[in-house]
Design a protein around this motif. Structure first.
Motif, mmCIF file in Angstrom:
data_model
loop_
_atom_site.group_PDB
_atom_site.id
_atom_site.type_symbol
_atom_site.label_atom_id
_atom_site.label_comp_id
_atom_site.label_asym_id
_atom_site.label_seq_id
_atom_site.Cartn_x
_atom_site.Cartn_y
_atom_site.Cartn_z
ATOM 1 N N GLY A 45 0.829 -1.208 0.000
ATOM 2 C CA GLY A 45 0.000 0.000 0.000
ATOM 3 C C GLY A 45 0.859 1.251 0.000
ATOM 4 N N VAL A 46 1.952 1.202 0.742
ATOM 5 C CA VAL A 46 2.868 2.350 0.757
ATOM 6 C C VAL A 46 3.465 2.552 -0.635
ATOM 7 C CG1 VAL A 46 4.949 3.319 1.788
ATOM 8 C CG2 VAL A 46 3.327 2.029 3.212
ATOM 9 N N ASN A 47 3.859 1.449 -1.257
ATOM 10 C CA ASN A 47 4.379 1.550 -2.631
ATOM 11 C C ASN A 47 3.362 2.220 -3.547
ATOM 12 O OD1 ASN A 47 6.518 0.115 -1.621
ATOM 13 N ND2 ASN A 47 5.934 -1.832 -2.581
ATOM 14 N N ALA A 48 2.108 1.793 -3.378
ATOM 15 C CA ALA A 48 1.048 2.365 -4.217
ATOM 16 C C ALA A 48 0.900 3.853 -3.968
ATOM 17 C CB ALA A 48 -0.273 1.647 -3.942
ATOM 18 N N TYR A 50 3.186 5.954 -3.233
ATOM 19 C CA TYR A 50 4.220 6.652 -4.008
ATOM 20 C C TYR A 50 3.841 6.752 -5.481
ATOM 21 C CZ TYR A 50 7.894 6.634 -0.375
ATOM 22 O OH TYR A 50 8.642 6.878 0.733
ATOM 23 N N SER A 51 3.246 5.652 -5.994
ATOM 24 C CA SER A 51 3.095 5.539 -7.450
ATOM 25 C C SER A 51 2.255 6.674 -8.029
ATOM 26 C CB SER A 51 2.488 4.187 -7.818
ATOM 27 O OG SER A 51 1.123 4.152 -7.447
ATOM 28 N N TYR A 52 1.373 7.265 -7.201
ATOM 29 C CA TYR A 52 0.538 8.334 -7.766
ATOM 30 C C TYR A 52 1.289 9.647 -7.958
ATOM 31 C CZ TYR A 52 -3.549 5.939 -8.990
ATOM 32 O OH TYR A 52 -4.396 5.131 -9.679
ATOM 33 N N ARG A 54 3.784 9.662 -9.747
ATOM 34 C CA ARG A 54 4.126 9.538 -11.165
ATOM 35 C C ARG A 54 2.996 9.997 -12.080
ATOM 36 N NH1 ARG A 54 6.493 3.484 -11.981
ATOM 37 N NH2 ARG A 54 8.657 3.819 -11.325
ATOM 38 N N THR A 110 -5.457 6.325 -0.557
ATOM 39 C CA THR A 110 -4.526 5.223 -0.306
ATOM 40 C C THR A 110 -3.758 5.480 0.989
ATOM 41 O OG1 THR A 110 -4.344 4.971 -2.694
ATOM 42 C CG2 THR A 110 -2.677 3.854 -1.349
ATOM 43 N N ILE A 267 11.106 11.558 -7.864
ATOM 44 C CA ILE A 267 10.107 10.566 -8.251
ATOM 45 C C ILE A 267 10.853 9.525 -9.064
ATOM 46 C CG2 ILE A 267 7.893 10.206 -9.387
ATOM 47 C CD1 ILE A 267 8.009 12.235 -6.942
ATOM 48 N N GLN A 268 10.638 8.276 -8.689
ATOM 49 C CA GLN A 268 11.474 7.224 -9.246
ATOM 50 C C GLN A 268 10.949 6.686 -10.569
ATOM 51 O OE1 GLN A 268 14.499 5.959 -7.556
ATOM 52 N NE2 GLN A 268 14.050 8.089 -7.008
ATOM 53 N N TYR A 269 11.868 6.636 -11.514
ATOM 54 C CA TYR A 269 11.606 5.899 -12.744
ATOM 55 C C TYR A 269 12.753 4.932 -12.922
ATOM 56 C CZ TYR A 269 7.778 9.051 -13.754
ATOM 57 O OH TYR A 269 6.600 9.744 -13.694
ATOM 58 N N THR A 275 8.535 -2.086 -14.039
ATOM 59 C CA THR A 275 8.217 -1.204 -12.905
ATOM 60 C C THR A 275 8.120 0.257 -13.330
ATOM 61 O OG1 THR A 275 10.554 -0.912 -12.366
ATOM 62 C CG2 THR A 275 9.399 -2.718 -11.269
ATOM 63 N N GLY A 277 6.116 1.737 -15.414
ATOM 64 C CA GLY A 277 4.799 2.296 -15.727
ATOM 65 C C GLY A 277 4.817 3.009 -17.058
ATOM 66 N N THR B 760 -0.209 -1.368 -8.652
ATOM 67 C CA THR B 760 0.508 -0.189 -9.128
ATOM 68 C C THR B 760 1.973 -0.549 -9.303
ATOM 69 O OG1 THR B 760 1.000 0.527 -6.878
ATOM 70 C CG2 THR B 760 -1.024 1.371 -7.869
ATOM 71 N N GLN B 761 2.661 0.291 -10.049
ATOM 72 C CA GLN B 761 4.080 0.051 -10.281
ATOM 73 C C GLN B 761 4.895 1.204 -9.722
ATOM 74 O OE1 GLN B 761 3.241 0.106 -14.281
ATOM 75 N NE2 GLN B 761 2.768 -2.056 -14.454
#
Lengths: 547, 1105
Positions: A45-48, A50-52, A54, A110, A267-269, A275, A277, B760-761
């Protein structure tokens, strides 16, 4: 006959027993929402959460809502011009606004789910606190985006469980209060570094809070807030291992260079497509149509030109007004070298270009017709620059993509970097009436920006030439310096709104936006879909004035 | 034995024609008052019978006992019988009969072993016969077999007779100018002028709409006369006269209320194996889907209509109203298409072979610019942008690149479409063996279809087999199987669109004949022909389906039958694609490949109990009970990769790629449990009633709403069977029907009620960080969409069914629509699925079949017409926020479900209108819009509903002609009043950018010298303002869909080829299209606007041994 009745009975029995079992849903590739309360689920959930980030930083929406329609950038030929022209098209139904609104609240929900469920998650206490702090850090970022853009927004700290059709606009002060609480918690609980590069850490939270105080201070010119902002910025500058890189352009060197001593939070890419996205697409938007000019074709090094954002004349030709400032050359690409040899009609005559010959030049100064005619390449002085051909911002280019048309980029999007921390400190100190204290931060940053000379002495001279005096410091200078330092880095619209310079500067420097920009544009319109879907409509969720 | 005709349904098992007679005779008698001339010579059987004033019933009983002859007599007639006094000793059968019938108000005819008793003619007397001339002749069917019992009457008189066992008749008429009427129920009535002939022999044809025609209804069959619902049957011939690849295509224009069309957005209507969309009585659901349920040999199927070989189908029965569909409950709201495949028939094995070869030729290309037009367009776009000066002698050399300049100088142009397209070629073969004994019947077929589409990357190849076996086990048990197995291989990569935007001034090949990959400097426009290079593009799909249905049937007691059906349906799909670096899709980027596989297991298990009983002769009841379970499980896997090291890997070694770009697998399952009950009741063949109820439980719904209940009721009145109708001779059939009921639509995907998380990624500095976040709110309140519908129908037949047909009107209301209720997204969710909103739908359907010209002789000319016409009107009555339009989703209260809501284009701003144009923030040469609210500003409020996707009315006409051994048929389909959006004109397609960059549709664009109102001025600086406004077109059309000419070889000729029958035919499909889109806009086809249109020529052969 008996057998038949028996088998009929059997049918009935089978029928009724199969019934219950068959009507229970068998979900396997779906994940049901109780997973978030498990230790593993909580971490994902924490990962998710972060993902927003992006969904904003790295996509066109992020740059549309930050660089366009400012004194920094205006619309290129491929742009959605509404963000620059400030016509009524930039209204409550504008798609990007709905998107940023929705995505921010998805991120918030989230985070809320994590924060609400944390007490019941069986996970080691320190780790739980760290993750909780990350969630609160991220929630603050989503709310900060919203409050800067929309002002008073709906404020919720609980996970949405059912179909909620009510919403209200909480006072801006309440929103800031929550943001500050979240960041205070994050500062108290986040580690100084993380083995997972890219997670929120304490200095990132401090930088974020410094920016929050600086912004809130702008609303009512609150000295206390300015002081807090300055203190937090100083803490980031002084208490950790961050330092300004010697070479300005190294900050945006791709690869491991992206993770340098100046980067506080990004912000990580990733070059792992699984991974990554949609990838960081910012490399697409600042490039103009070099590839249809004589001697040129599209290649990876020069990028795929979506022609979205064109630097304003002020940005391209005036703001870097100190000849010792190396940042203009390191920010804009003005020269292209031939990558498609051949004979072309250039400046009214046939010219043969060899590989590596200069093919395009876009000087920041005017040239006479005779001067142009003498050149063996296409020349675009300021008067000939158009929305299809203009100097291109290079800091986001991503030549490591697989091919020149590939849209997803791999490079991290740098959100907080030390260069900005210096500027926050300087602005906060200046605004709280301490220009002398602000000056060292400005001059340190400017010295770093000086052109490297042919000799050490020349470099030193340039550094000296970059220095300014406390008397020169004012908000205009700070804004100009922010443009020079943070050109294109998704800061500008907020900078202008925070300093209440949006209308003034757009009228001065952005011809496309000048006729229409009004004071009310310092807030974006609330998405119509939010108003329409809320019980009570406009009376319970009123629109921002002017829209 | 004797029977009264109210219950003679299953007396005889003789030749079909005989059974036919038995069934029909009395109805015939009621309709035609004619003199029956007895021809009973040759009866030698002796009768001994002595009775005094005995009832006729008793007499009949005794004669039947002695002779074995059976009688057919109506109970009405029997009541009128006088008491009989007879004294016959060793009398001949005929003598005995004559005695019995002396002085009775009726007469008799002997046919084979049956005595049919008919009412006597009123004015018949022997005296009339005296001066009359005698005509003889024979009546035969189409196969040349004699037909006994045909009524022959003299038109305008009461004179008449009937044919004998050998089909012969003798009749005396008043004059040689009389007209004879040959009629028999179930056969087409013929009128033949005598023309002073002494001998008249004719061929009677079977009527198309016999009343005892059997119609397949859900879970059983019914005689057409007993039907109370709205059902359209499409039979054999109508399904097989066009070279179609699936049965949905075959339905186009054939059934009232069934709207078959190509989805405009899919644009694939002329690609091999394309699936048309089918709407039965319009749309009801907004999000839940409007596809009908397909039931193949009793088993409901999901998807894959191309798996079923159309050749195997003998009939399709389309259930339209609630009375017919309610037995399919939650799956019935959108109508049901029941497909019946060929089954074995008793008799020696018949081998038949049907084949055709078809060639599809492009007859209309998309109208794009040629080289010269493109060059001028490019210049104009720059003129408008101010960067092309006609005064500059260098202007062209600055604008065009060398290859373009050369083409301009030479006047040459590359027609990319013609280089890319080729003729379609299709062949189809079907071999069927059919036969059986009384106990065992079988039908086995093998089919092969090969369709090579209009470019090499479009192919479809299908191998199919079908085995149907029915086996009686003793007298009470019966088992059987229907099994279909098909293997399909398709390739469906279609990059045709590239040919439309490619530069016509470029050249495809260099001097050495090698393909130039990037023909111009335009990096985004690789050579469209690159995709045709072998191996550059692969998009292959392999599909195996085994759809079976096993049944066992037991007669428990008389009338009570238990049947169990088990239908497993297994589908395996494998798809793979490869796009090489040298394909237009990859455009020199790294190659990509993907594989996907899914396996679906469906099964249906049904247990059906039926009970049929006739009580007190007049009450017929037919009860059906059902318990069934249906389940579908889907498992899928897939992987994508980029950067394949070797081209030869295609998609067969994805692991070797540089990058795996995605990998996935999934599982999905749903089940439905059902109970159904149906009661059919018929009183005296006059009044009919049907009551059904179905209960469906679906796994997809929340615990409290799993079950839905779907009742329906229907009444029918066979007006024709009323005594007061006996005098109305013009009418041969009249039935009124009314039905009302409720059906459902599951409408949501599995797991739609669950609270779900989305993946999510993210990534922490190279460490993967996949996540889950809340994405779907739990909603246990979801329930079924339900549709109530009322249907009124009238079936009619005129002039002995020479004109027959039906009219239906209906109204449906659908509520609890499963729609997304929009939520304020400040809660983190933008929507939740809820039962909100409702729609209404009403319409009228009309279908008629006429025998315009009947053949006077066996080889005579005949002409018949089938016409169907339907109009449906749908409207939204409520949306997620009540009676409030949802503009964002283009849904409006009171309007149809799919509408086009847009600014209205009035024309183009012309020179001189600068100031006015500027007022509306527009400019000269740009689209001029209607300022709907007249406030001087163009904004969102000025949008209007321009049109709707659904036509006002639609239909089809089939005309058939036969002469000698030739037969000709023509199918015309039409629809009127719909609107569509042509993708060619939308901005995403790049064919109508008017930006002077890509090649463009060859439209009449505005220039200062050409002040048109059609299309705006090209401008290099950007696409035209409000370009959406010129993307909508009138979708009306009349199409001559098919013309077909066949020739049946004579039996003798067929015998020379060792065949029983031999037929050849040729057809042409889509030869003419009349449509505003074609005529006024140079379009290809309003049904498939984005693709070239084809005419398909077919040559076929049917042979049986």
């Amino acid at each position: 006959m008996k057998n038949i009745y028996l088998s009929l009975l059997l049918f009935a029995v089978i029928a009724f027993s199969a019934c219950k079992k068959e009507l229970v849903e068998d979900a396997r590739s779906q994940v049901t929402d109780n997973y978030l309360s498990t230790p593993d689920g909580f971490q994902t959930g924490v990962n998710a959460a972060y993902s927003y980030m992006r969904e904003f930083y790295g996509l066109e929406i992020g740059s549309n809502l930050s660089v366009q329609g400012t004194d920094e950038y205006t619309a290129g030929s491929g742009a959605d011009r509404d963000f620059t022209t400030y016509t009524s098209n930039l209204g409550p139904t504008k798609g990007n606004l709905t998107t940023v609104w929705t995505n921010s609240y998805i991120g918030i929900n989230t985070c809320n789910a994590l924060i609400n469920r944390a007490p019941d998650v069986a996970i080691e206490a320190t780790l739980k606190n760290t993750r909780l702090a990350e969630a609160r850090f991220l929630r603050s970022q989503y709310y900060f985006l919203l409050v800067q853009m929309f002002g008073a927004v709906h404020l919720t700290t609980t996970e949405t469980k059912g179909a909620v059709t009510t919403a209200a606009r909480a006072p801006v002060a309440d929103v800031y209060k929550l943001i500050i609480e979240d960041l205070d918690f994050a500062i108290a609980n986040l580690p100084v570094t993380s083995t997972n590069y890219g997670r929120a850490i304490k200095p990132a939270a401090e930088h974020a809070l410094a920016k929050v105080y600086l912004t809130r201070a702008g609303i009512a010119n609150d000295a206390a807030d300015y002081t807090k902002a300055a203190e937090l910025a100083k803490s980031v500058i002084n208490n950790y291992t961050y330092r300004l890189l010697d070479n300005f352009s190294d900050v945006f060197a791709q690869g491991t260079g992206e993770r340098n001593n100046e980067v506080i939070f990004s912000i990580q890419y990733s070059n792992n497509v699984l991974t990554n996205g949609m990838g960081n697409k910012t490399h697409l938007y600042f490039q103009s149509a070099y590839d249809v000019q004589p001697g040129m074709q599209r290649d990876l090094a020069n990028g795929r030109p979506f022609s979205r954002y064109r630097p304003t004349p002020y940005n391209a030709n005036q703001v870097y007004n100190n000849p010792a400032d190396g940042r203009s050359d390191k920010t804009f690409k003005r020269v292209y070298f031939c990558n498609r040899p051949g004979t072309y009609a250039i400046n009214g005559r046939q010219v043969t270009l060899k590989l590596g010959d200069t093919a395009i030049y876009m000087p920041p100064f005017e040239m006479t017709a005779a001067q142009i005619a003498a050149k063996n390449y296409s020349v675009f002085p300021p008067s000939r620059v158009s929305d299809t051909m203009y100097p291109a911002l290079t800091k986001f280019l991503d030549p490591t993509r697989r091919d020149s048309n590939d849209e997803p980029g791999y490079r991290d999007f740098i959100l907080f970097r030390l260069g900005e921390t210096y500027l926050i400190a300087a602005e906060a100190l200046l605004m709280s009436g301490r220009p002398a204290e602000a000056l060292p931060f400005i001059n340190t940053l400017r010295r770093r920006a000086a052109k490297t000379g042919a000799t050490a002495a020349e470099t030193a001279a340039n550094k000296t030439a970059m220095e300014v005096t406390a008397a020169q410091l004012n908000i205009d200078f700070i804004l100009d310096e922010r443009m020079r330092e943070l050109n294109g880095e998704h800061q500008r619209w907020y900078d202008l709104v925070r300093t209440k310079q949006l209308v003034n500067r757009v009228k001065l420097y952005n011809a496309l936006g000048a006729p229409n920009v009004k004071d009310f544009h310092m807030l974006r319109p609330i998405p119509q879909s939010q108003i329409d879907a809320t019980d009570g409509g406009n009376s319970s969720f009123p629109q921002n004035p002017g829209y | 034995m004797y029977r009264f005709y109210t219950e003679f349904s299953c007396i005889y098992k003789r030749s079909t024609i005989h059974k036919f007679l038995l069934t029909m005779k009395l109805l015939c008698m009621l309709m035609f008052v004619s003199v029956m001339h007895v021809s009973a010579s040759g009866f030698a059987q002796m009768v001994n019978l002595t009775k005094n004033r005995a009832p006729m019933k008793e007499i009949i009983h005794d004669i039947q006992l002695q002779t074995g002859y059976s009688f057919i007599i109506s109970s009405d007639l029997l009541k009128q019988a006088n008491l009989v006094t007879i004294n016959a000793k060793n009398a001949t059968f005929k003598e005995a009969l004559d005695q019995c019938f002396f002085g009775q108000p009726f007469d008799y005819v002997i046919n084979n072993k049956t005595i049919v008793v008919k009412k006597k003619a009123l004015f018949f007397s022997p005296a009339n016969k005296i001066q009359q001339s005698t005509i003889k002749g024979k009546v035969m069917d189409e196969k040349g077999l004699a037909i006994p019992g045909v009524n022959i009457s003299v038109k305008g008189t009461q004179t008449g007779t009937a044919t004998d066992n050998d089909g012969n008749y003798t009749l005396t008429t008043a004059s040689g100018k009389d007209i004879l009427i040959f009629s028999l129920i179930g056969m087409t009535t013929q009128e033949v002028p005598v023309n002073n002939r002494k001998e008249i022999s004719i061929v009677l044809k079977e009527a198309q709409t016999g009343l005892d025609e059997v119609v397949v209804v859900g879970y059983g069959t019914q005689a057409k006369k007993d039907i109370t619902g709205a059902i359209t049957s499409v039979k054999d011939r109508d399904l097989h006269e066009r070279p179609v690849t699936n049965f949905v295509q075959a339905l186009q224009g054939k059934a009232a209320g069934v709207y078959v069309t190509t989805s405009n957005s899919a644009n694939n209507g002329n690609e091999p194996g394309s699936n048309p969309t089918i709407l039965i009585r319009g749309k009801r659901s907004i999000n839940g889907g409007n596809d009908p349920l397909y039931v193949v040999d009793g088993i409901p199927i999901t998807g894959g209509i191309n798996d079923i070989n159309n050749d195997d189908i003998v009939s399709m029965d389309i259930l339209k109203d609630a009375s017919a569909t309610a037995i399919y409950g939650s799956r019935g709201a959108n109508g049901v298409v029941i497909i019946t495949t060929k089954r074995g028939k008793t008799g020696p094995a018949t081998v038949s072979y049907n084949t055709y070869a078809a060639i599809g030729v492009v007859n209309r290309f998309i109208n794009v610019m040629d080289g010269a037009q493109f060059a001028e367009y490019k210049r104009e776009a720059r003129r408008a942008a101010g960067t092309y000066l006609d005064s500059d002698p260098e202007a062209d050399s600055k604008l065009f690149e060398p290859v373009e300049l050369a083409s301009i100088a030479n006047g040459t142009s590359t027609d990319w479409q013609r280089l890319f397209l080729k003729n379609e070629f299709r062949q189809n073969h079907e071999l069927n063996v059919n036969g059986g004994t009384e106990k065992t019947k079988y039908s086995i077929s093998f089919g092969f279809l090969d369709d090579k589409g209009y470019n090499p990357n479009l192919t479809l190849r299908r191998y199919s087999t079908r085995v149907n076996i029915d086996q009686d086990l003793g007298t009470r048990f019966k088992v059987g199987v229907s099994m279909l197995a098909s293997f399909t291989q398709a390739n469906n990569a279609n990059s045709f669109n590239n040919t439309l935007t490619a530069n016509p001034l470029a050249v495809p090949y260099d001097a050495a004949g090698n393909l130039i990959f990037t023909p111009t400097r335009e990096a985004l426009q690789p050579n469209p022909l690159a995709d045709l290079v072998d191996g550059a593009v692969i998009s292959r799909n392999k599909r195996l389906r085994v759809l079976s249905s096993f049944y066992g049937e037991a007669k428990i007691i008389d009338g009570l039958t238990l049947r169990t059906n088990f239908g497993p349906d297994l589908v395996e799909n494998r798809s793979g694609s490869y796009f090489g670096s040298n394909s237009t899709a990859r455009n020199l980027g790294q190659s990509t490949a993907s594989v996907g596989e899914d396996f679906t297991m469906n099964y249906t298990w049904e247990n059906i109990l039926t009970y049929k009983k006739t009580i007190a002769k007049k009450h017929r009841i037919d009860l059906t009970g059902l318990y069934s379970i249906s389940s579908r499980t889907l498992e899928a896997t897939g992987a994508n990769a980029q950067g394949l090291p070797l081209e030869s890997f295609e998609y067969y070694n994805i692991g070797a790629a540089n990058t795996i770009t995605g990998i996935n697998s999934s599982y999905e399952k749903w089940s439905i449990l059902s109970y159904m009950g149906r009661a059919n009741y018929s009183f005296d063949d006059r009044f009919l009633a049907t009551l059904t109820i179905r209960a469906d439980g679906s796994s997809r719904f929340g615990a409290d709403h799993k079950w839905g209940y779907f009742p329906s009721a229907a009444l029918g009145w066979n007006v024709m069977n009323e005594s007061f109708m006996k005098s109305v001779t013009a009418l041969s059939n009249l039935k009124a029907r009314i039905s009302y009921g409720k059906t459902g639509n599951t409408g949501i995907a599995p797991y739609g009620t669950q609270g779900l998380l989305s993946r999510t990624q993210y990534d922490y500095g190279g460490t993967d960080a996949f996540g889950y976040r809340p994405s779907q709110l739990r909603n246990d309140d979801l329930r079924w969409e339900s549709t109530s519908s009322l249907n009124l129908g009238v079936d009619f037949g005129l002039f002995n069914n020479r004109i027959s047909g039906a009219v239906e009107i209906y109204k449906t209301k659908t509520k609890d629509l499963l729609m997304d209720k929009v939520l304020p997204s400040s809660g983190g969710f933008t929507k939740v699925q809820q039962n909100v909103g409702s729609t209404e739908n009403k319409g009228i359907e009309f279908s008629v079949s006429t025998q315009n010209i009947l053949p006077k002789t066996k080889d005579g000319f005949s002409w018949s017409t089938d016409l169907n016409l339907s109009a449906t009107k749908e409207r939204i009555t409520e949306l997620s926020q009540g009676k409030i339009d949802n503009v964002a989703n283009l849904q409006f209260i009171g309007e149809p479900i799919t509408v086009y809501y847009e600014y209205k284009k009035l024309g183009i701003w012309q020179t001189g209108q600068e100031a006015e144009a500027a007022k509306y923030s527009s400019a000269v040469g740009q689209v001029r819009l209607q300022d709907t609210d007249g406030n001087g500003i163009i904004n969102a409020n000025d949008r209007v509903i321009l049109g709707t996707q659904l036509p006002d009315y639609t239909g089809g006409v089939t005309n058939r002609f036969t002469f000698k051994r030739f037969s000709f048929s023509a199918l015309v389909i039409f629809n009127q009043g719909n609107m569509f959006q042509s993708q060619l004109y939308t901005s995403g397609n790049n064919t109508m950018t008017l930006g002077g960059r890509y090649n463009n549709l060859n439209v009449n664009y505005w220039t200062p010298q050409n002040p048109t109102n059609d299309f705006p001025r090209p401008n290099y600086n950007g696409t035209p303002l409000f370009s959406n406004t010129f993307t909508y077109f009138d979708g009306s059309f009349v199409k001559i869909k098919n013309l077909s000419l066949g020739y049946d070889f004579s039996e003798e000729l067929a015998k020379k080829m060792a065949a029983k029958s031999f037929r050849v035919y040729a057809s042409v499909q889509d030869p003419f299209t009349f449509a505003p889109y074609v005529k006024d806009y140079n379009g290809t086809d309003p049904e498939i606007p984005g693709r070239p249109s084809l005419i398909t020529y077919t040559l076929g052969l049917n042979i049986s041994f």
